[in-house]
Design a protein around this motif. Sequence first.
Motif, PDB file in Angstrom:
ATOM      1  N   ALA A  26       2.484  -0.486   6.337  1.00  0.00           N
ATOM      2  CA  ALA A  26       1.205  -1.063   5.931  1.00  0.00           C
ATOM      3  C   ALA A  26       0.299  -1.196   7.142  1.00  0.00           C
ATOM      4  CB  ALA A  26       1.409  -2.431   5.277  1.00  0.00           C
ATOM      5  N   LEU A  27      -0.941  -0.771   6.973  1.00  0.00           N
ATOM      6  CA  LEU A  27      -1.950  -0.884   8.016  1.00  0.00           C
ATOM      7  C   LEU A  27      -3.158  -1.612   7.447  1.00  0.00           C
ATOM      8  CD1 LEU A  27      -1.820   2.830   9.223  1.00  0.00           C
ATOM      9  CD2 LEU A  27      -0.837   0.874  10.440  1.00  0.00           C
ATOM     10  N   TYR A  42       1.486  -8.836   0.345  1.00  0.00           N
ATOM     11  CA  TYR A  42       1.733  -7.791  -0.642  1.00  0.00           C
ATOM     12  C   TYR A  42       2.492  -6.568  -0.118  1.00  0.00           C
ATOM     13  CZ  TYR A  42      -2.304  -4.886   0.837  1.00  0.00           C
ATOM     14  OH  TYR A  42      -3.189  -4.092   1.531  1.00  0.00           O
ATOM     15  N   PRO A  43       2.360  -6.144   1.167  1.00  0.00           N
ATOM     16  CA  PRO A  43       3.156  -4.982   1.568  1.00  0.00           C
ATOM     17  C   PRO A  43       4.659  -5.208   1.406  1.00  0.00           C
ATOM     18  CG  PRO A  43       1.378  -5.324   3.125  1.00  0.00           C
ATOM     19  CD  PRO A  43       1.401  -6.529   2.236  1.00  0.00           C
ATOM     20  N   GLN A  44       5.124  -6.403   1.757  1.00  0.00           N
ATOM     21  CA  GLN A  44       6.538  -6.704   1.583  1.00  0.00           C
ATOM     22  C   GLN A  44       6.918  -6.810   0.111  1.00  0.00           C
ATOM     23  OE1 GLN A  44       4.600  -7.751   4.085  1.00  0.00           O
ATOM     24  NE2 GLN A  44       5.752  -8.742   5.717  1.00  0.00           N
ATOM     25  N   THR A  54      14.462   1.643  -7.142  1.00  0.00           N
ATOM     26  CA  THR A  54      15.222   2.783  -6.623  1.00  0.00           C
ATOM     27  C   THR A  54      16.694   2.464  -6.442  1.00  0.00           C
ATOM     28  OG1 THR A  54      14.748   2.180  -4.311  1.00  0.00           O
ATOM     29  CG2 THR A  54      13.210   3.693  -5.402  1.00  0.00           C
ATOM     30  N   GLY A  55      17.015   1.180  -6.314  1.00  0.00           N
ATOM     31  CA  GLY A  55      18.401   0.787  -6.144  1.00  0.00           C
ATOM     32  C   GLY A  55      18.931   0.979  -4.741  1.00  0.00           C
ATOM     33  N   HIS A  56      18.027   1.200  -3.790  1.00  0.00           N
ATOM     34  CA  HIS A  56      18.458   1.304  -2.394  1.00  0.00           C
ATOM     35  C   HIS A  56      17.461   0.563  -1.507  1.00  0.00           C
ATOM     36  CE1 HIS A  56      15.285   4.210  -1.464  1.00  0.00           C
ATOM     37  NE2 HIS A  56      15.687   4.958  -2.473  1.00  0.00           N
ATOM     38  N   PRO A  57      17.882   0.176  -0.305  1.00  0.00           N
ATOM     39  CA  PRO A  57      16.967  -0.557   0.577  1.00  0.00           C
ATOM     40  C   PRO A  57      15.733   0.262   0.924  1.00  0.00           C
ATOM     41  CG  PRO A  57      19.240  -0.704   1.365  1.00  0.00           C
ATOM     42  CD  PRO A  57      19.222   0.341   0.283  1.00  0.00           C
ATOM     43  N   VAL A  58      14.596  -0.418   1.012  1.00  0.00           N
ATOM     44  CA  VAL A  58      13.349   0.206   1.444  1.00  0.00           C
ATOM     45  C   VAL A  58      12.824  -0.602   2.626  1.00  0.00           C
ATOM     46  CG1 VAL A  58      10.969   0.768   0.849  1.00  0.00           C
ATOM     47  CG2 VAL A  58      12.794   1.110  -0.836  1.00  0.00           C
ATOM     48  N   GLU A  59      12.797   0.033   3.784  1.00  0.00           N
ATOM     49  CA  GLU A  59      12.316  -0.634   4.993  1.00  0.00           C
ATOM     50  C   GLU A  59      10.791  -0.747   4.939  1.00  0.00           C
ATOM     51  OE1 GLU A  59      12.342   0.077   9.854  1.00  0.00           O
ATOM     52  OE2 GLU A  59      13.639   1.276   8.537  1.00  0.00           O
ATOM     53  N   THR A  60      10.282  -1.950   5.165  1.00  0.00           N
ATOM     54  CA  THR A  60       8.842  -2.180   5.117  1.00  0.00           C
ATOM     55  C   THR A  60       8.349  -2.658   6.472  1.00  0.00           C
ATOM     56  OG1 THR A  60       8.984  -2.806   2.786  1.00  0.00           O
ATOM     57  CG2 THR A  60       6.967  -3.395   3.954  1.00  0.00           C
ATOM     58  N   GLN A  91       7.692   7.308   4.098  1.00  0.00           N
ATOM     59  CA  GLN A  91       7.309   8.249   3.047  1.00  0.00           C
ATOM     60  C   GLN A  91       6.056   7.779   2.299  1.00  0.00           C
ATOM     61  OE1 GLN A  91      10.776   6.993   3.087  1.00  0.00           O
ATOM     62  NE2 GLN A  91      10.948   8.603   4.641  1.00  0.00           N
ATOM     63  N   ALA A  92       5.627   6.526   2.568  1.00  0.00           N
ATOM     64  CA  ALA A  92       4.403   5.995   1.963  1.00  0.00           C
ATOM     65  C   ALA A  92       3.742   5.045   2.954  1.00  0.00           C
ATOM     66  CB  ALA A  92       4.716   5.262   0.657  1.00  0.00           C
ATOM     67  N   VAL A  93       2.413   5.087   2.994  1.00  0.00           N
ATOM     68  CA  VAL A  93       1.630   4.226   3.885  1.00  0.00           C
ATOM     69  C   VAL A  93       0.497   3.613   3.076  1.00  0.00           C
ATOM     70  CG1 VAL A  93       0.159   4.118   5.936  1.00  0.00           C
ATOM     71  CG2 VAL A  93       2.152   5.636   5.910  1.00  0.00           C
ATOM     72  N   THR A  94       0.333   2.288   3.176  1.00  0.00           N
ATOM     73  CA  THR A  94      -0.822   1.636   2.557  1.00  0.00           C
ATOM     74  C   THR A  94      -1.832   1.291   3.647  1.00  0.00           C
ATOM     75  OG1 THR A  94       0.078  -0.624   2.737  1.00  0.00           O
ATOM     76  CG2 THR A  94       0.647   0.647   0.762  1.00  0.00           C
ATOM     77  N   LEU A  95      -3.113   1.387   3.287  1.00  0.00           N
ATOM     78  CA  LEU A  95      -4.188   1.106   4.235  1.00  0.00           C
ATOM     79  C   LEU A  95      -5.291   0.324   3.531  1.00  0.00           C
ATOM     80  CD1 LEU A  95      -5.762   1.461   6.910  1.00  0.00           C
ATOM     81  CD2 LEU A  95      -6.492   3.713   6.069  1.00  0.00           C
ATOM     82  N   GLU A  96      -5.606  -0.848   4.063  1.00  0.00           N
ATOM     83  CA  GLU A  96      -6.716  -1.655   3.556  1.00  0.00           C
ATOM     84  C   GLU A  96      -7.521  -2.157   4.742  1.00  0.00           C
ATOM     85  OE1 GLU A  96      -7.731  -5.286   0.442  1.00  0.00           O
ATOM     86  OE2 GLU A  96      -5.707  -5.123   1.267  1.00  0.00           O
ATOM     87  N   VAL A  97      -8.715  -1.585   4.927  1.00  0.00           N
ATOM     88  CA  VAL A  97      -9.568  -1.960   6.043  1.00  0.00           C
ATOM     89  C   VAL A  97     -11.015  -1.652   5.677  1.00  0.00           C
ATOM     90  CG1 VAL A  97      -9.518   0.266   7.297  1.00  0.00           C
ATOM     91  CG2 VAL A  97      -9.703  -1.899   8.577  1.00  0.00           C
ATOM     92  N   GLY A  98     -11.948  -2.377   6.299  1.00  0.00           N
ATOM     93  CA  GLY A  98     -13.359  -2.133   6.057  1.00  0.00           C
ATOM     94  C   GLY A  98     -14.186  -3.395   5.949  1.00  0.00           C
TER      95      GLY A  98
END
Length: 239
Positions: A26-27, A42-44, A54-60, A91-98
């Motif tokens: 998350a950025l 919200y990113p976490q 997914t049933g597996h750990p997702v590092e955030t 594999q995924a990046v969120t971005l909220e800025v402006g």
Amino acid sequence: MTSALSTSSTPGGGAGTLQGIAAISALGDSVPYGTACDCTPYPQLVGADLARVTGHPVETANDAVAGFTSGDVLTQVRSDTSAAEHIRKSQAVTLEVGANDVPYSTACATEIACYEQKLPELQSNLDATLARIRELAGGDHVAVVLLDYWSVWLGGRYATAQGPGYVDAASAVTSEVNGLIRETAHRTGCLYVDLRTAFRGPDDAWDETHLLAPDGDHPNAAGHQRIAEAVAETVRSEQ
């Protein structure tokens, strides 16, 4: 919460399936950072939701920083080795800025044209940031999610207390910023999360006060939950 996500597809369609997401980054500014909420940002929440479906750990990795402008995020992805490594692994990046690019000021007051002068730089920085994210993550093999704002200034009754001129200007400047973010997402193949609708409804008529922290500027715990749900709804709509 009961997840709204499905394992049948992925944001943006470029990173395989949700099942293949093992790390997200998350950025952005104080909203994804979690300023004033005294809660899990919200990113976490999104990462935990992905882990459940997914049933597996997702590092955030939440590399958002309170007060960041689009220029700060661009500098971060170009020079911060820790943030860059998180993006490389994601594999995924969120971005909220402006929002911090067009803060309310006594110099501009409610003169909308004064804030519009800052939009070309925001556009340039967003484009460069997205290019850098994809460079770090290996091209189109990363799903990028752009989020906008319910208001770039105070919201709900906190905005109303500033008077009708403030409310009208806040609405107009928010529309300009959100339109820029939406167009950028569509042009660059990113997912776009419409938080104005999530917080204020399809007719922009809801009072979002109950989703805001006491500072009137940032989401509270319920607000962060609503943002996570909006991300899930956007992902689901792409299936």
